[in-house]
Design a protein around this motif. Structure first.
Motif, PDB file in Angstrom:
ATOM      1  N   ALA A  80       0.834  -1.203   0.000  1.00 49.83           N
ATOM      2  CA  ALA A  80       0.000   0.000   0.000  1.00 49.83           C
ATOM      3  C   ALA A  80       0.869   1.253   0.000  1.00 49.83           C
ATOM      4  N   GLY A  81       2.084   1.129  -0.501  1.00 53.55           N
ATOM      5  CA  GLY A  81       2.970   2.284  -0.581  1.00 53.55           C
ATOM      6  C   GLY A  81       3.887   2.381   0.623  1.00 53.55           C
ATOM      7  N   LEU A  82       4.510   3.546   0.728  1.00 55.38           N
ATOM      8  CA  LEU A  82       5.431   3.823   1.822  1.00 55.38           C
ATOM      9  C   LEU A  82       4.935   4.998   2.633  1.00 55.38           C
ATOM     10  N   ASP A  83       5.221   4.981   3.920  1.00 56.42           N
ATOM     11  CA  ASP A  83       5.023   6.161   4.741  1.00 56.42           C
ATOM     12  C   ASP A  83       6.048   7.207   4.314  1.00 56.42           C
ATOM     13  N   PRO A  84       5.849   8.461   4.661  1.00 55.40           N
ATOM     14  CA  PRO A  84       6.827   9.486   4.283  1.00 55.40           C
ATOM     15  C   PRO A  84       8.254   9.186   4.752  1.00 55.40           C
ATOM     16  N   ASP A  85       8.385   8.436   5.856  1.00 58.34           N
ATOM     17  CA  ASP A  85       9.728   8.109   6.359  1.00 58.34           C
ATOM     18  C   ASP A  85      10.306   6.844   5.723  1.00 58.34           C
ATOM     19  N   GLY A  86       9.573   6.218   4.783  1.00 57.55           N
ATOM     20  CA  GLY A  86      10.064   5.035   4.090  1.00 57.55           C
ATOM     21  C   GLY A  86       9.562   3.715   4.641  1.00 57.55           C
ATOM     22  N   ALA A  87       8.794   3.732   5.726  1.00 58.72           N
ATOM     23  CA  ALA A  87       8.248   2.492   6.277  1.00 58.72           C
ATOM     24  C   ALA A  87       7.239   1.886   5.304  1.00 58.72           C
ATOM     25  N   LEU A  88       7.179   0.569   5.282  1.00 62.96           N
ATOM     26  CA  LEU A  88       6.248  -0.168   4.422  1.00 62.96           C
ATOM     27  C   LEU A  88       4.833  -0.036   4.968  1.00 62.96           C
ATOM     28  N   ARG A  89       3.896   0.241   4.081  1.00 64.31           N
ATOM     29  CA  ARG A  89       2.470   0.229   4.408  1.00 64.31           C
ATOM     30  C   ARG A  89       1.901  -1.054   3.805  1.00 64.31           C
ATOM     31  N   LEU A  90       1.462  -1.947   4.659  1.00 63.65           N
ATOM     32  CA  LEU A  90       0.926  -3.236   4.233  1.00 63.65           C
ATOM     33  C   LEU A  90      -0.562  -3.270   4.527  1.00 63.65           C
ATOM     34  N   MET A  91      -1.375  -3.416   3.471  1.00 63.09           N
ATOM     35  CA  MET A  91      -2.815  -3.527   3.672  1.00 63.09           C
ATOM     36  C   MET A  91      -3.149  -4.989   3.933  1.00 63.09           C
ATOM     37  N   LEU A  92      -3.664  -5.232   5.128  1.00 62.19           N
ATOM     38  CA  LEU A  92      -4.043  -6.587   5.518  1.00 62.19           C
ATOM     39  C   LEU A  92      -5.359  -6.968   4.852  1.00 62.19           C
ATOM     40  N   ASP A  93      -5.690  -8.228   4.901  1.00 58.81           N
ATOM     41  CA  ASP A  93      -6.903  -8.722   4.240  1.00 58.81           C
ATOM     42  C   ASP A  93      -8.172  -8.084   4.784  1.00 58.81           C
ATOM     43  N   ASP A  94      -8.137  -7.610   6.047  1.00 58.42           N
ATOM     44  CA  ASP A  94      -9.320  -6.953   6.620  1.00 58.42           C
ATOM     45  C   ASP A  94      -9.396  -5.465   6.259  1.00 58.42           C
ATOM     46  N   GLY A  95      -8.442  -4.975   5.452  1.00 59.35           N
ATOM     47  CA  GLY A  95      -8.449  -3.579   5.019  1.00 59.35           C
ATOM     48  C   GLY A  95      -7.640  -2.643   5.895  1.00 59.35           C
ATOM     49  N   SER A  96      -7.205  -3.128   7.047  1.00 57.51           N
ATOM     50  CA  SER A  96      -6.398  -2.271   7.924  1.00 57.51           C
ATOM     51  C   SER A  96      -4.974  -2.167   7.374  1.00 57.51           C
ATOM     52  N   ILE A  97      -4.286  -1.126   7.794  1.00 54.37           N
ATOM     53  CA  ILE A  97      -2.910  -0.876   7.352  1.00 54.37           C
ATOM     54  C   ILE A  97      -1.959  -1.173   8.497  1.00 54.37           C
ATOM     55  N   GLU A  98      -0.971  -2.007   8.213  1.00 55.58           N
ATOM     56  CA  GLU A  98       0.102  -2.318   9.161  1.00 55.58           C
ATOM     57  C   GLU A  98       1.347  -1.570   8.689  1.00 55.58           C
ATOM     58  N   ILE A  99       1.967  -0.816   9.594  1.00 59.96           N
ATOM     59  CA  ILE A  99       3.210  -0.110   9.285  1.00 59.96           C
ATOM     60  C   ILE A  99       4.369  -1.006   9.699  1.00 59.96           C
ATOM     61  N   VAL A 100       5.259  -1.295   8.743  1.00 60.65           N
ATOM     62  CA  VAL A 100       6.387  -2.193   8.985  1.00 60.65           C
ATOM     63  C   VAL A 100       7.677  -1.404   8.791  1.00 60.65           C
ATOM     64  N   ARG A 101       8.521  -1.382   9.809  1.00 63.29           N
ATOM     65  CA  ARG A 101       9.774  -0.618   9.734  1.00 63.29           C
ATOM     66  C   ARG A 101      10.985  -1.509   9.488  1.00 63.29           C
ATOM     67  N   ALA A 102      10.879  -2.789   9.781  1.00 62.33           N
ATOM     68  CA  ALA A 102      11.982  -3.726   9.535  1.00 62.33           C
ATOM     69  C   ALA A 102      11.393  -5.109   9.364  1.00 62.33           C
ATOM     70  N   ALA A 103      11.818  -5.799   8.297  1.00 60.62           N
ATOM     71  CA  ALA A 103      11.308  -7.145   8.050  1.00 60.62           C
ATOM     72  C   ALA A 103      11.983  -7.700   6.800  1.00 60.62           C
ATOM     73  N   ASP A 104      11.807  -8.990   6.608  1.00 60.19           N
ATOM     74  CA  ASP A 104      12.196  -9.646   5.359  1.00 60.19           C
ATOM     75  C   ASP A 104      10.919  -9.827   4.565  1.00 60.19           C
ATOM     76  N   VAL A 105      10.907  -9.348   3.327  1.00 64.62           N
ATOM     77  CA  VAL A 105       9.686  -9.329   2.524  1.00 64.62           C
ATOM     78  C   VAL A 105       9.844 -10.221   1.305  1.00 64.62           C
ATOM     79  N   PHE A 106       8.800 -10.990   1.013  1.00 64.20           N
ATOM     80  CA  PHE A 106       8.768 -11.840  -0.167  1.00 64.20           C
ATOM     81  C   PHE A 106       7.591 -11.438  -1.028  1.00 64.20           C
ATOM     82  N   LEU A 107       7.809 -11.366  -2.329  1.00 67.02           N
ATOM     83  CA  LEU A 107       6.723 -11.061  -3.261  1.00 67.02           C
ATOM     84  C   LEU A 107       5.876 -12.302  -3.443  1.00 67.02           C
ATOM     85  N   GLY A 108       4.574 -12.089  -3.492  1.00 72.59           N
ATOM     86  CA  GLY A 108       3.665 -13.212  -3.741  1.00 72.59           C
ATOM     87  C   GLY A 108       3.015 -13.743  -2.504  1.00 72.59           C
TER      88      GLY A 108
END
Length: 153
Positions: free
Chosen positions: A125-153
């Motif tokens: 769902a894009g990035l926050d202004p500071d570069g954090a990952l915006r992840l839209m969960l299946d329920d529509g809520s947004i989780e802000i992720v600042r550090a993680a290992d990410v896989f496509l798919g």
């Protein structure tokens, strides 16, 4: 990193993957590692210039030896210096927008390993202004992720 590979190996289908990977045709070509100690940050770069290692958890790619390390290193150093100067003089939101121009598309399905024992999935769902990952969960809520290992798919 993407700017350097654009110069070293033009016309390659490159894509950024949050937070620090460079993908070539969906396979990991390069990565950046940052380590902070107080007010200092050490930066490490890994680029598969000649061959791609066999990785158990993802596909990898290489530039096939088209450029030698001695030629690539000064290109990378120049690009890094230029981007560091931009980071020091611009708003982080400007850099986040620029990063997204060559990243996976909004809505891309991601699996995020936030810790050894915790995985969450959602859509980019894009990035926050500071570069954090915006992840839209299946329920529509947004989780802000600042550090993680990410896989496509």
């Amino acid at each position: 990193m993407i700017e350097t590979v654009d110069v070293a190996a033009p016309s390659q289908p490159l894509m950024r993957k949050w937070p620090n990977d460079l993908m070539l045709m969906g396979k990991k070509l390069a990565g950046i590692l940052l380590e902070r100690n107080g007010d200092r940050v050490a930066v490490g770069f890994g680029v598969n210039l000649a061959t791609a290692p066999a990785l158990a958890d993802r596909s990898s790619a290489s530039l096939g030896g088209d450029i030698q390390p001695e030629a690539f290193a000064p290109l990378l150093a120049g690009s890094f210096a230029r981007l560091l100067a931009l980071w020091r003089t611009n708003e982080s939101s400007d850099l986040a927008r620029a990063w997204q121009e060559r990243a996976h598309l909004p809505g891309t399905r991601l699996t995020v390993h936030v810790s050894k024992d915790e995985t969450i999935s959602g859509r980019f769902a894009g990035l926050d202004p500071d570069g954090a990952l915006r992840l839209m969960l299946d329920d529509g809520s947004i989780e802000i992720v600042r550090a993680a290992d990410v896989f496509l798919g």
